[in-house]
Structure formats: C-alpha cells, structure tokens
Design a protein around this motif. Structure first.
Motif, PDB file in Angstrom:
ATOM      1  N   GLU A 180     -11.246  11.169  -1.707  1.00  0.00           N
ATOM      2  CA  GLU A 180     -10.353  11.120  -0.788  1.00  0.00           C
ATOM      3  C   GLU A 180      -9.859  12.687  -0.359  1.00  0.00           C
ATOM      4  O   GLU A 180      -9.441  12.548   1.063  1.00  0.00           O
ATOM      5  CB  GLU A 180      -8.942  10.472  -1.240  1.00  0.00           C
TER       6      GLU A 180
ATOM      7  N   LEU B 265     -12.467   6.614  -0.885  1.00  0.00           N
ATOM      8  CA  LEU B 265     -11.379   6.736  -1.750  1.00  0.00           C
ATOM      9  C   LEU B 265     -11.544   7.634  -2.875  1.00  0.00           C
ATOM     10  O   LEU B 265     -10.537   8.570  -3.344  1.00  0.00           O
ATOM     11  CB  LEU B 265     -10.595   5.325  -2.027  1.00  0.00           C
TER      12      LEU B 265
ATOM     13  N   MET C 273      -6.197   6.268   5.466  1.00  0.00           N
ATOM     14  CA  MET C 273      -6.959   6.040   3.997  1.00  0.00           C
ATOM     15  C   MET C 273      -6.436   4.703   3.386  1.00  0.00           C
ATOM     16  O   MET C 273      -7.156   4.179   2.500  1.00  0.00           O
ATOM     17  CB  MET C 273      -6.842   7.001   3.120  1.00  0.00           C
ATOM     18  N   ARG C 274      -5.397   3.946   3.604  1.00  0.00           N
ATOM     19  CA  ARG C 274      -4.901   2.860   2.985  1.00  0.00           C
ATOM     20  C   ARG C 274      -4.982   1.584   3.567  1.00  0.00           C
ATOM     21  O   ARG C 274      -5.693   0.771   3.120  1.00  0.00           O
ATOM     22  CB  ARG C 274      -3.665   3.304   2.308  1.00  0.00           C
TER      23      ARG C 274
ATOM     24  N   THR D 227      -3.227  12.215  -3.354  1.00  0.00           N
ATOM     25  CA  THR D 227      -4.940  11.653  -3.348  1.00  0.00           C
ATOM     26  C   THR D 227      -4.994  10.554  -4.807  1.00  0.00           C
ATOM     27  O   THR D 227      -5.706  10.914  -5.185  1.00  0.00           O
ATOM     28  CB  THR D 227      -5.891  12.611  -3.304  1.00  0.00           C
TER      29      THR D 227
ATOM     30  N   GLN E 208       0.919  -1.379  -0.003  1.00  0.00           N
ATOM     31  CA  GLN E 208      -0.024   0.031   0.139  1.00  0.00           C
ATOM     32  C   GLN E 208       0.995   1.307  -0.087  1.00  0.00           C
ATOM     33  O   GLN E 208       0.517   2.156  -0.669  1.00  0.00           O
ATOM     34  CB  GLN E 208      -0.812  -0.083   1.199  1.00  0.00           C
TER      35      GLN E 208
ATOM     36  N   GLY F  73      -5.878   7.162  -3.831  1.00  0.00           N
ATOM     37  CA  GLY F  73      -6.753   6.045  -2.994  1.00  0.00           C
ATOM     38  C   GLY F  73      -7.431   5.223  -3.997  1.00  0.00           C
ATOM     39  O   GLY F  73      -7.481   4.079  -4.052  1.00  0.00           O
TER      40      GLY F  73
ATOM     41  N   TYR G 297       0.974   4.038  -2.677  1.00  0.00           N
ATOM     42  CA  TYR G 297       0.824   5.549  -2.205  1.00  0.00           C
ATOM     43  C   TYR G 297       1.826   6.634  -2.700  1.00  0.00           C
ATOM     44  O   TYR G 297       1.495   7.779  -3.063  1.00  0.00           O
ATOM     45  CB  TYR G 297       0.741   5.649  -0.711  1.00  0.00           C
TER      46      TYR G 297
END
Ligand SMILES: NC(=O)c1ccc[n+]([C@@H]2O[C@H](COP(=O)([O-])OP(=O)(O)OC[C@H]3O[C@@H](n4cnc5c(N)ncnc54)[C@H](OP(=O)(O)O)[C@@H]3O)[C@@H](O)[C@H]2O)c1
Ligand SMILES: CC(C)=CCC[C@@H](C)[C@H]1CC[C@H]2C3=C(CC[C@]12C)[C@@]1(C)CC[C@H](O)C(C)(C)[C@@H]1CC3
Length: 622
Positions: free
Chosen positions: A445, A442, A396-397, A302, A275, A304, A279
């Motif tokens: 995001e 996401l 978020m991830r 961003t 992840q 996601g 990112y």
C-alpha cells in the motif's frame, strides 16, 4: 534587500558554480543573507540558487569552455546521443529549473556513488565557462578545490537523503528555488479561521501554478461528467443481455424506480463505514507520503492488508450465517446507483471544502477557475478530516476491497444460476487474478504514495467516482459477464493464461517496487547498481533496470495482466474485453499526462531520459 558590506554586491555579474559540478555560469547577484551567509544569484534562464561565497568568482580569469572538450572528457558521453546544447535548447520547449541542471548519467556503485556523481557531470545547457590555468593554479583556488568537494558532497547528501523536502524547504547550502515561470501566480485563498495564514498568503503571491487543462478542458469536463455514469449504466445493462456486445445499441432504459433501492443504499453506507472503521484502527504501519510543496510529509495508516483480511473473515462468517451474497448480482444496478449518489455527494463536499483550502493545499490541476472543470478534476490535493485522508481511503479501501467482494458474489451467483458445486474455471481464474492484484496493491500500500494520483491529482469527482463506482462496478464486468455467459476452458488454456498473468504480475510488481524503493531512499544499497540521471530538483531518474527498458514498465505489466483477465471469458463478446480496451486508453493517456508533468518538473533531464529510454510502454513498439 539591503546589502551589508560583503564581497559581492546586489546587481554584480559574477561567475557562480553549479552545485555538484565544477562548471561556472554567469550569474547576477540578487542579494546576500547574513544569517545563512549565502548569496542569492540568478542564472541566465531565470533559475535562482543560493551559493556560498567560495562558489562565486569574479568574471575575470574565466574563458569559454570548448564544448567538445567538455563532452569527450565525460564518461556519461558514452551513453548519450544528440548532445549539442543548441539543439537541446531548441527541442526543449518547457524548460524548468532542470534545464540548467548538469544532466548526467551516473553509474553509482555502493562505495563511490557520491564521487561518481561528481565526476560524471557531462552536460550543461547554458554556455559553461571554466577558469584559466592561471586562476586554477592560484593558492586561493587550491583551497577552493578542497572546499568544492565539501560543498558539492553536501549537495549530494542532501539530494540523496532527504532530497525533496529539503530542496523545497530552502535549508541546504544550495537552494534550488521554484522558477517564477513555473506557473501563473493565483490569488491566495485562505481559511477564514486562519487569519495568520491569510495575511501571509495575501502578502506573498501564491506559488500554485495552474497546470494546462486536461481531459478536453472545460467542455471535456461536461462530457466526462455525463459520459462516465452513463457508461457504467450501459455496461451494467449490457451484462444482463444474452448478446452483450459493446457495439450493440444501448438497451432500453428500465423504469426509473428500478434504479432506487433504499436497502442497497444502506448496504453501501454500511460497507463504507465498516472500511472507514478498519482504516482508523491503530493497527499497521504509519507511512510517510512524499514531501508536499510545503516540505511537509503527511502520514498515512497503511493497514490495507489487514483491512482486506478482516473483511474476508467478516464476509465468510456472514455467508456461513446464511447471508445471501447473490443479492449483489441481482441488485447490481441499484447498488451502483446508490454508490453513484454517494460519490456525487462526496464530490460536492470536496469541492465546497476546497474553496476554503489554503493555496498550498491545492493540486496543480483543478484550479482553472471554471467550476465544472474544477469539480470534475478536484482541487484539494490531500483533503483530510483530522488524520483521515479521504483520497487515500477512497482509492485503496471501499472500492478496491468491494471489487473482490463483488467478484466473490458473482462466483456464488454463477453456482446458483447453473446449479454448480464449484465455480467454473474461468470464474475461478478471474476471481483469483483480480484478488491477487488487489491484495498485492494493499500489501504494498505504501507504494501508492508515490503514484500520480496521490502525489499530483486533486480529489474531485473524477477520482471519487472512479474509486467508488468505476472500479467496483466496471472492473468486475468479467465476473458479472461469466454469471450469464459461461465459457469452458481447457487445461492448456488455463495453464497458458496463468503463465501470462504471472509474467505480467512479475513485471508490474518488480518495476513498481523498484521505483518506490528508489523514491523512498535513493541511496538504497540494493539499487546502487542502477544508473540515474540527476535533475535540478534534487530527485534523480532511474535510467537502467526496469525503468531503463521502457518509460512505464509498470504499465506494461499491468496491461499483460489485463489481457489475462479477459482471456478466460473467451471471444464471443466484446463486453469482457471492455477492461482491456479502457485500460489501453487510460494508460496511454496517463503516460502522456505524466510525460508533460515530468517535462515540466525535470526539463532537459527528462528530455535526456526520453532520449535514452526511447519507448513508452511496449519495447520497440510504443
Ligand atoms: N488498474 C488500474 O485501473 C490502474 C490505473 C492506473 C494506474 N494503475 C497502476 O498504478 C501504478 C501507478 O501508476 P501511475 O500512473 O501513478 O504512474 P507511476 O509510473 O507509478 O508514476 C509516475 C511517476 O513516477 C516517477 N518516475 C517516472 N519515471 C521515473 C524514473 N525513470 N525514475 C524514477 N521515477 C520515475 C515520476 O514521479 P516523480 O519523479 O515525481 O517521483 C512520475 O510522475 C502503475 O502500476 C499502474 O499500472 C492501475
Ligand atoms: C473515472 C475514471 C475513468 C478514471 C478514474 C481512474 C481511477 C479509477 C484509477 C486511477 C488510478 C487507479 C489505480 C488503482 C485503481 C484504479 C484507479 C484509482 C489501483 C489502486 C488498483 C490497485 C493497484 O495495485 C494500484 C497500483 C494500487 C492501483 C493504483 C492506481
């Protein structure tokens, strides 16, 4: 400050115009900056502003304004109750700079938003005074009126375009400074490798206020540190029981060695690294966060949605190649333990590095001086390794996308366990509903950048554990439960639950997008029909649209969705309803945390908002 030969001298008591209005208050001159040609003045309640010479007048020629006249002339008056300044003063205990702001409800139209704002100023909290007729008629004053519009519109341009950053950066023609009373000055801490910064901070006291302790304070922090992991363990063990009732006594602890599985740890590390790799890929938008206290706006990658799409493809390929995802179900406890260890190590790292962070990098909470509380709550607002934002990434991830991966694995485990060709309706609904929630988060995001966690909370154990362990291992409980406890659903029940989910989702998405769009660009033409309350910070509060229905319409939508997630599991046990119960508690607590924070920030403007929008989450109920 040594005063040069200027019209008003340090210590003079004069009348200062409140920016954006035609009202004058008694102020004291603190100084004059010959470079910017601005006077620093202090209002009676301690608010400091920088004013132009034209906006300052001698006390002679003013008379006390009759309140009724002021109020009845105001268009905003029609909308607001309890206008007595005296009453307001008594009520508002935590007055900030906003307490002296002209609290107005403005109805902005596309073309005349700015003008309307000027006209609609309706209420002031200090005793306003206005000029006598004689003074008004003076030629000097005619010039003044013209100038007033100019300067005032500058204020509004400032507050609508680059609002927050500028008001904090002290750049505009008016300069709203933080009130001294905003918090206790804390001793400055600086990075050892930044001697310049250290010297600067040592010279000027830190402006970081320490917020009141939350979560039960210091004792509460001990409690949560023990309770939260214990609770995750409890619900995971409950999910494996035939009668997984939340009110049952905890099942006996399995032998210690069953918690540990090196392979599970490797999988978790691989997942987080995977992840992290997605990112940092230079794919997708670079979005700007909200301005920090320093005025700086951090940039966030961003991407996601891209990350979840790539993850889905990789998982699909792995399953196609024979990877057995039901491992996740059979090793749920070991995976949770491994993730817990990582979250603890991360929290220790975060705490240690926060000791070296400059004071402006610290969050308002989490700086109590108590190690345990600060470790729990988090000290540093945006810990970053180069451009890698740890808080944003964790929120978020790995946990959020991991949640969908686990749900999918539970669907496969259900099929395997019950020899099904396809997952049950209940499992499909839970999977799709939660997938929609995550994908939506996401996809939008950027909106997370205007949420409480990103803007105000430090990154410590609470969020590290919450993001990495709590979300993937407790938000998946419905799917986990359904593997061993199937629940047949009729078609009408499916239709009813889907409808409920869609209603909740609509409210959630629309309200979040409305606030996010407004915060990013308050003069967005699409929002011009909305009513707003200006505050002294330069930011306004929405008072119509979704945010005029209740104070947290997004929570309402989220709660309706939570209900739709639990319903497919039926009513045989409490365990799948855990999320609903937890969520009510979480959101009620978040709402009250947010209330205190907003009252601190916006003072009487916030009180005004609360009087206008009376209910917090559920209209006419709460
Ligand atoms: N699934 C979960 O576990 C979970 C948990 C928590 C939250 N959530 C969801 O996450 C989302 C974000 O929640 P959040 O708790 O961060 O709260 P939020 O409602 O997104 O943010 C609160 C902030 O919005 C601003 N605001 C409040 N009233 C306003 C108004 N009338 N006009 C304009 N701005 C206003 C204020 O900040 P500023 O004025 O400083 O901008 C306030 O501090 C929500 O949808 C929530 O349901 C989900
Ligand atoms: C450990 C405990 C009890 C609390 C930690 C709370 C933490 C798990 C939540 C706080 C804010 C939440 C949040 C989402 C997930 C859960 C939290 C991090 C969210 C990312 C879920 C997806 C949504 O679309 C969202 C709006 C982006 C959510 C933002 C807030």
């Amino acid at each position: 400050m040594k005063m040069p030969t200027v019209k008003y001298q340090k210590g003079d008591t004069v009348m200062g115009r409140w920016p954006g209005s035609s009202l004058y208050y008694q102020v004291k001159v603190l100084g004059f900056d010959s470079k910017s040609q601005l006077y620093t003045v202090i209002y009676k309640d301690g608010t400091e502003l920088e004013l132009k010479e034209q906006d300052i007048k001698n006390v002679t020629g003013f008379q006390t304004r009759s309140r009724s006249r002021s109020r009845s002339r105001s268009p905003g008056r029609r909308r607001s109750r309890s206008r007595s300044p005296a009453r307001t003063t008594r009520r508002s205990s935590s007055r900030t700079a906003a307490a002296v702001a002209a609290t107005a409800i403005t109805e902005s139209t596309q073309s005349s938003r700015r003008d309307t704002r000027l006209k609609d100023t309706v209420e002031v909290r200090l005793s306003p005074v206005e000029q006598t007729k004689a003074a008004e008629n003076s030629s000097n004053n005619k010039h003044e009126k013209k100038e007033e519009n100019n300067t005032a519109s500058k204020v509004i341009e400032k507050s609508e375009a680059k609002v927050e950053a500028e008001s904090e950066k002290n750049q505009g023609p008016y300069n709203l400074r933080r009130r001294k009373a905003d918090g206790d000055a804390k001793p400055a801490e600086a990075k050892p490798d930044q001697p310049e910064k250290k010297a600067k901070e040592a010279a000027a006291p830190s402006t970081i206020p320490s917020a009141p302790l939350d979560f039960g304070g210091k004792i509460g922090a001990y409690f949560w540190l023990l309770f939260l992991p214990a609770w995750v363990l409890f619900v995971i063990l409950q999910g494996n029981l035939t009668d997984p009732s939340l009110i049952n006594a905890p099942p006996p602890l399995p032998p210690l060695d069953t918690f540990w599985d090196a392979q599970a740890l490797c999988f978790v590390i691989l997942w987080i690294l995977f992840q992290a790799l997605l990112y940092i890929l230079p794919v997708g938008k670079l979005s700007e966060g909200m301005p920090l206290r320093s005025g700086v706006r951090l940039k966030y990658r961003t991407n996601g949605f891209f990350a979840i799409m790539v993850s889905a493809i990789v998982v699909a390929v792995a399953v196609h190649q024979g990877a057995d995802l039901t491992y996740i179900h059979s090793h749920f406890l070991q995976l949770a333990t491994a993730t817990f260890i990582i979250s603890v190590l991360l929290s220790i790292y975060l705490y240690v590095r926060s000791r070296y962070a400059a004071s402006e990098e610290l969050a308002l909470g989490g700086n109590s001086g108590n190690v345990v509380y600060d470790f729990f709550k988090g000290r540093e607002l945006n810990p970053r390794i180069k451009n890698f934002d740890l808080k944003f990434f964790c929120e978020m991830r790995p946990g959020l996308i991991g949640w969908c991966l686990i749900n999918f694995a539970m669907a496969l485990a259900e099929m395997k366990k019950h020899n099904l060709d396809a997952p049950s309706y209940a499992m499909i609904l839970v999977n799709l509903f939660q997938l929609l929630y995550v994908v939506d988060g996401l996809w939008n995001e950027e909106a997370i950048l205007t949420t409480m966690d990103l803007m105000h909370d430090g990154f410590g154990f609470m969020l590290a554990f919450g993001d990495l362990v709590w979300v993937p291992f407790t938000y998946t409980l419905q799917a986990y439960y359904l593997v061993l406890h199937p629940n047949a659903l009729s078609l009408p029940a499916v239709i009813a639950i889907v409808t409920l989910k869609l209603i909740g989702f609509y409210i959630f998405r629309k309200s979040n997008s409305e606030k996010n769009a407004f915060r990013r660009n308050p003069s967005n033409p699409k929002l011009s029909h909305l009513k707003t309350i200006p505050t002294a910070t330069g930011k306004s509060l929405l008072v119509s649209g979704w945010w005029g229905v209740v104070r947290h319409p997004n929570y309402l939508g989220d709660l309706i969705m939570a209900l739709a997630w639990s319903l497919p599991c039926g009513f045989s046990h409490l365990l799948p309803w855990y999320y609903m119960i937890y969520f009510i508690i979480l959101l009620v607590h978040r709402d009250s945390r947010d209330m205190s924070e907003c009252r601190r920030k916006y003072g009487s403007a916030w009180d005004e908002y609360c009087r206008t929008v009376r209910y917090r989450i559920i209209p006419r109920v709460y």
